[in-house]
Motif scaffolding. Structure first.
Motif, short mmCIF file in Angstrom:
data_model
loop_
_atom_site.label_atom_id
_atom_site.label_comp_id
_atom_site.label_asym_id
_atom_site.label_seq_id
_atom_site.Cartn_x
_atom_site.Cartn_y
_atom_site.Cartn_z
N PHE A 155 40.93 31.49 39.38
CA PHE A 155 40.92 32.88 38.91
C PHE A 155 39.99 33.68 39.80
CE2 PHE A 155 37.57 30.71 36.57
CZ PHE A 155 36.51 31.60 36.66
N SER A 156 40.24 34.98 39.92
CA SER A 156 39.37 35.87 40.68
C SER A 156 39.71 37.30 40.35
CB SER A 156 39.54 35.63 42.19
OG SER A 156 40.84 35.96 42.59
N GLY A 157 38.79 38.19 40.64
CA GLY A 157 39.01 39.61 40.40
C GLY A 157 37.75 40.42 40.54
N ASN A 158 37.82 41.65 40.04
CA ASN A 158 36.69 42.57 40.01
C ASN A 158 36.45 43.01 38.59
OD1 ASN A 158 36.60 42.61 42.85
ND2 ASN A 158 38.15 44.21 42.92
N THR A 159 35.19 43.18 38.23
CA THR A 159 34.88 43.71 36.90
C THR A 159 35.20 45.20 36.86
OG1 THR A 159 32.61 44.35 37.44
CG2 THR A 159 32.96 42.07 36.66
N SER A 160 35.14 45.77 35.66
CA SER A 160 35.21 47.22 35.54
C SER A 160 33.93 47.81 36.12
CB SER A 160 35.35 47.61 34.07
OG SER A 160 34.18 47.21 33.35
N SER A 161 33.92 49.10 36.35
CA SER A 161 32.71 49.75 36.88
C SER A 161 31.81 50.20 35.74
CB SER A 161 33.08 50.92 37.76
OG SER A 161 33.88 51.83 37.06
N ALA A 163 40.63 37.73 29.43
CA ALA A 163 39.88 38.99 29.35
C ALA A 163 38.56 38.70 28.65
CB ALA A 163 40.66 40.03 28.58
N GLY A 164 37.54 39.47 28.99
CA GLY A 164 36.25 39.29 28.36
C GLY A 164 35.26 40.36 28.78
N THR A 165 34.04 40.18 28.34
CA THR A 165 32.93 41.08 28.66
C THR A 165 31.80 40.24 29.22
OG1 THR A 165 33.55 42.50 26.81
CG2 THR A 165 31.36 42.82 27.73
N THR A 166 31.19 40.70 30.30
CA THR A 166 30.07 39.97 30.88
C THR A 166 28.87 40.02 29.95
OG1 THR A 166 29.14 41.89 32.03
CG2 THR A 166 30.79 40.57 33.22
N HIS A 198 30.08 44.66 31.76
CA HIS A 198 31.35 45.02 32.39
C HIS A 198 32.48 44.25 31.71
CE1 HIS A 198 29.46 46.82 35.99
NE2 HIS A 198 28.55 45.87 35.85
N TYR A 199 33.63 44.85 31.70
CA TYR A 199 34.84 44.15 31.25
C TYR A 199 35.47 43.46 32.45
CZ TYR A 199 34.24 46.98 27.11
OH TYR A 199 33.72 47.56 25.99
N PHE A 200 36.14 42.35 32.20
CA PHE A 200 36.89 41.67 33.26
C PHE A 200 38.18 41.12 32.65
CE2 PHE A 200 34.22 38.45 31.35
CZ PHE A 200 35.01 37.31 31.31
N LYS A 204 26.40 36.83 33.95
CA LYS A 204 27.11 35.64 33.52
C LYS A 204 28.35 36.08 32.77
CE LYS A 204 23.05 32.69 33.01
NZ LYS A 204 22.26 31.91 32.06
N PHE A 205 29.41 35.25 32.80
CA PHE A 205 30.60 35.57 32.02
C PHE A 205 31.21 34.29 31.46
CE2 PHE A 205 32.01 35.13 36.42
CZ PHE A 205 33.14 34.33 36.32
N PHE A 206 31.91 34.43 30.34
CA PHE A 206 32.56 33.31 29.68
C PHE A 206 33.69 33.84 28.82
CE2 PHE A 206 33.29 30.67 26.00
CZ PHE A 206 33.44 29.41 26.57
N THR A 207 34.84 33.17 28.85
CA THR A 207 35.94 33.49 27.95
C THR A 207 36.91 32.32 27.94
OG1 THR A 207 37.50 35.23 27.30
CG2 THR A 207 37.45 34.63 29.64
N HIS A 208 37.92 32.40 27.11
CA HIS A 208 39.01 31.44 27.09
C HIS A 208 40.28 32.13 27.59
CE1 HIS A 208 36.38 29.45 24.11
NE2 HIS A 208 36.88 28.36 24.67
#
Length: 126
Positions: free
Chosen positions: A120-126, A55-58, A38-40, A70-74
């Motif tokens: 930070f918080s939000g929802n991933t793409s579907s 922004a990133g990809t799980t 998923h993108y976030f 899991k997710f990680f980005t800068h």
């Protein structure tokens, strides 16, 4: 317990991993089920006079079973610094069309001339 995993490997000249070369492994199925990502993206909380975009990809996870990612980005470079964002999403939240998304939230690493973090918080793409 054996789990059938399929995928492919790509040669890389990424010198950060090995002085000569490395390989990146990309999984395509896990236990016979396709995997997905998923993108976030979002904007952090406003702290110490600024915020950051991210922004990133799980990481990949199996489809069709209960799972998290899991997710990680800068973050973006703002006010002379950036932060790391990492964590694990919540469980899949089903959508009427058969897809799903995940909630995520957390706190960045501490950084900056005046050491601080951001929420930070939000929802991933579907």
């Amino acid at each position: 317990m054996e789990v059938l995993v399929t995928g492919f490997m790509i040669h890389s000249n990424d010198s950060n991993i090995d002085a000569e070369h490395s390989h990146h492994l990309y999984l395509t199925t896990w236990d016979g089920k396709p995997i997905h990502k998923h993108y976030f993206s979002g904007v952090t909380s406003f702290n110490v006079g600024h915020d950051h975009k991210y922004a990133g990809t799980t990481e990949a996870a199996p489809s069709g079973v209960p799972h998290t990612h899991k997710f990680f980005t800068h973050t973006s470079f703002d006010d002379g610094h950036k932060h790391e964002i990492q964590g694990i999403t919540g469980p899949a939240i089903p959508l009427p069309d058969g897809g799903h998304y995940h909630n995520f939230q957390g706190v960045t690493t501490i950084n900056g001339a005046h050491p601080h973090s951001h929420r930070f918080s939000g929802n991933t793409s579907s």
